[in-house]
Design an enzyme around this catalytic site. Structure first.
Site, PDB file in Angstrom:
ATOM      1  CB  THR A  60      -3.716   4.593  -4.222  1.00  0.00           C
ATOM      2  OG1 THR A  60      -2.037   4.651  -3.540  1.00  0.00           O
ATOM      3  CG2 THR A  60      -3.372   4.643  -5.454  1.00  0.00           C
ATOM      4  N   GLY A  61      -6.787   5.199  -2.629  1.00  0.00           N
ATOM      5  CA  GLY A  61      -8.030   4.922  -3.105  1.00  0.00           C
ATOM      6  C   GLY A  61      -8.508   6.644  -2.926  1.00  0.00           C
ATOM      7  CB  CYS A  68      -7.749  -5.699   1.250  1.00  0.00           C
ATOM      8  SG  CYS A  68      -8.344  -6.069  -0.344  1.00  0.00           S
ATOM      9  N   GLY A 115      -6.796  -1.106  -4.342  1.00  0.00           N
ATOM     10  CA  GLY A 115      -5.775  -1.009  -2.937  1.00  0.00           C
ATOM     11  C   GLY A 115      -5.536  -0.175  -2.011  1.00  0.00           C
ATOM     12  CB  SER A 116      -3.438   1.473  -0.520  1.00  0.00           C
ATOM     13  OG  SER A 116      -3.292   2.778  -0.942  1.00  0.00           O
ATOM     14  CE  LYS A 170      -1.071   1.265 -12.466  1.00  0.00           C
ATOM     15  NZ  LYS A 170      -0.226   0.481 -11.948  1.00  0.00           N
ATOM     16  CD  GLU A 215      -4.393  -3.622   4.771  1.00  0.00           C
ATOM     17  OE1 GLU A 215      -4.712  -3.999   4.181  1.00  0.00           O
ATOM     18  OE2 GLU A 215      -4.215  -1.996   4.156  1.00  0.00           O
TER      19      GLU A 215
END
Length: 501
Positions: free
Chosen positions: A253-254, A307, A249-250, A197, A405
């Site tokens: 979302t994780g 990141c 990712g963030s 994805k 962040e």
């Protein structure tokens, strides 16, 4: 304020050639890769992709939903048995063939990332090379998929490594092609089929990759689905046939992926998440070298959208002025222009909402008392594109901008007096991805590196990754390690076999 100059080659031949090739690449019908076919979304829906440089629509791509995910997972499940039984060295040869195919189209992938994600073409060309190199690294590690014998008794006890089956790989927008192509390598070589994805904000290079991969890999071994919003990734994460998930990712979302995955079964999930990483500069380090490392470590090239960026510069008060002055000078020399121009040294941020959010972060930081040392707004010579000047703020440890962040080109500078204070500042947040230590004292270097709560530490360096060196975070920065044999083995399970006499 940072002074940035436009490119004298703005109308140069290289820029014109890149623009012409981008126009050719965009003049296509974009399709998902599902099984052995390049297909539209089953619903017929599409969504618009906008360039963060032109601020204009550049593509209509399939808007995959749950039905498309179901079809992709079904194709991956059907292919899983034969792929698992393919000898490991043959799977490695497939990975190498895919790397060769990437090299043949590397410039096209890079150009799409430049227009789609706003990152400089020179760096996106390097990303394409890193993607094919990653495939070759894991091809070379294939024979590490080995088991052990254990002298536990008079019987024969052995272990073998087996793939999970169907793997979901969900990747972000900051390195669209490098992550799309490079982050499937370990899972494929380990014997899994993969449903990828890519990011909806920059999906084009991954969709072109689907066209290339279709000609290399057996049907169903790789599917690529993208949709505008959470429907497709959520369906993928929650699918019962998907037992292994890798995400970059963030933090938000994780953790949502962890919750969704747990809702439908016991799944192996690895996460490479955000960071608010510290570079600690000690007074015995060369201030000019520290400044160069601080600029490199902030990853201004892709507008600080990394990141792993060392976005907190923790510098001893005795050298702070010299370091910061040099940082400001170096940032003033950056060339900010079209990402398709080979002279470009810094790109845009990914979208209008992200652009507005970062500018608001800077505004709020100044209202809190931060001192703006350079940057802070749009480059004066550019009237389009989601550009933000490289920004440096002198802040207190309590400032939000020093704790959260930003994921943009904003460097926070904090001063300290003694080693204990510096380490405490570095470890004071819930992040723990990277850190850097600058000192000429080898004992101090090892001592501080040992004390830092981070998964990846540089001594007298920053930013660089190295083949085979595990990369990943602790605390809220993630779980699991990538970029080496640890990643390869993480896409397998261990089976113990006991042969009784």
């Amino acid at each position: 304020m940072t002074v940035v100059q436009g490119s004298p080659a703005q109308e140069g031949a290289a820029l014109r050639a890149n623009e012409a090739r981008v126009a050719q690449l965009l003049a296509r019908d974009w399709r998902l890769l599902v099984g052995d076919g390049l297909v539209p979304a089953r619903s017929g829906r599409t969504f618009t992709v906008q360039s963060p440089y032109t601020e204009q629509p550049i593509a209509e791509v399939p808007d995959a939903g749950e039905e498309d995910v179901e079809a992709a997972v079904a194709a991956a499940s059907a292919a899983a048995r034969d792929w698992r039984r393919t000898p490991v060295l043959e799977r490695a040869r497939y990975a190498e063939a895919l790397a060769d195919a990437i090299d043949e189209r590397a410039d096209d992938f890079a150009l799409l990332d430049a227009i789609d994600a706003g990152s400089p073409i020179t760096e996106m060309r390097a990303d394409a090379a890193r993607a094919s190199a990653g495939l070759r690294v894991f091809a070379g590690l294939a024979l590490e998929l080995k088991g052990n014998t254990i002298p536990a008794s008079e019987n024969l006890h052995l272990t073998v490594r087996e793939p999970f089956g169907v793997v979901a790989r969900i990747v972000p927008f900051n390195h669209p092609f490098m992550f799309a192509a490079g982050k499937i390598a370990a899972a494929l070589v380990a014997g899994n089929t993969v449903v990828l994805k890519p990011p909806e904000l920059a999906p084009l290079s991954a969709l072109l990759f689907g066209e290339v991969a279709k000609e290399v890999l057996p049907p169903g071994v790789l599917s690529i689905v993208v949709g505008d919003g959470p429907e497709a990734p959520r369906a993928l994460v929650r699918h019962k046939a998907v037992r292994r998930i890798g995400f970059i990712g963030s933090v938000g979302t994780g953790t949502a992926i962890q919750r969704d995955a747990a809702g439908t079964g016991v799944k192996e999930v690895t996460l490479e998440l955000g960071g608010k990483n510290a570079l600690l500069a000690f007074p015995d380090a060369d201030p000019l070298e520290v400044a160069r490392s601080a600029v490199a470590g902030m990853n201004f090239t892709w507008a600080g959208q990394s990141c792993g960026s060392t976005s907190r510069l923790l510098v001893h008060e005795s050298v702070a002025d010299e370091v910061v002055n040099e940082v400001v000078r170096l940032l003033g020399e950056l060339t900010i222009t079209s990402p398709l121009d080979p002279v470009s040294e810094m790109g845009t941020v990914i979208s209008r909402p992200h652009h507005e959010r970062i500018l608001k972060v800077i505004e709020d930081a100044r209202a809190e008392g931060a001192e703006l040392l350079t940057g802070g707004g749009r480059p004066a010579h550019l009237d389009r594109g989601y550009f933000i000047e490289p920004t440096v703020l002198a802040v207190e440890p309590s400032a939000r901008v020093a704790q959260e962040e930003v994921f943009g080109p904003v460097l926070s500078v904090l001063r300290w007096k003694d080693e204990g204070e510096a380490v405490a500042l570095a470890n004071s947040l819930d992040y723990g991805l990277t850190a850097a230590v600058w000192t000429n004292d080898i004992r101090r270097a090892h001592r501080v590196a040992d004390e830092l709560e981070a998964g990846f530490v540089w001594v007298n360096g920053s930013s660089r990754h190295f083949p085979g060196v595990p990369y990943g975070g602790v605390k809220n920065s993630g779980i699991g390690r990538e970029e080496g044999v640890d990643e390869l083995l993480s896409y397998t399970t261990v089976k113990s076999i006991n042969v009784m006499r």
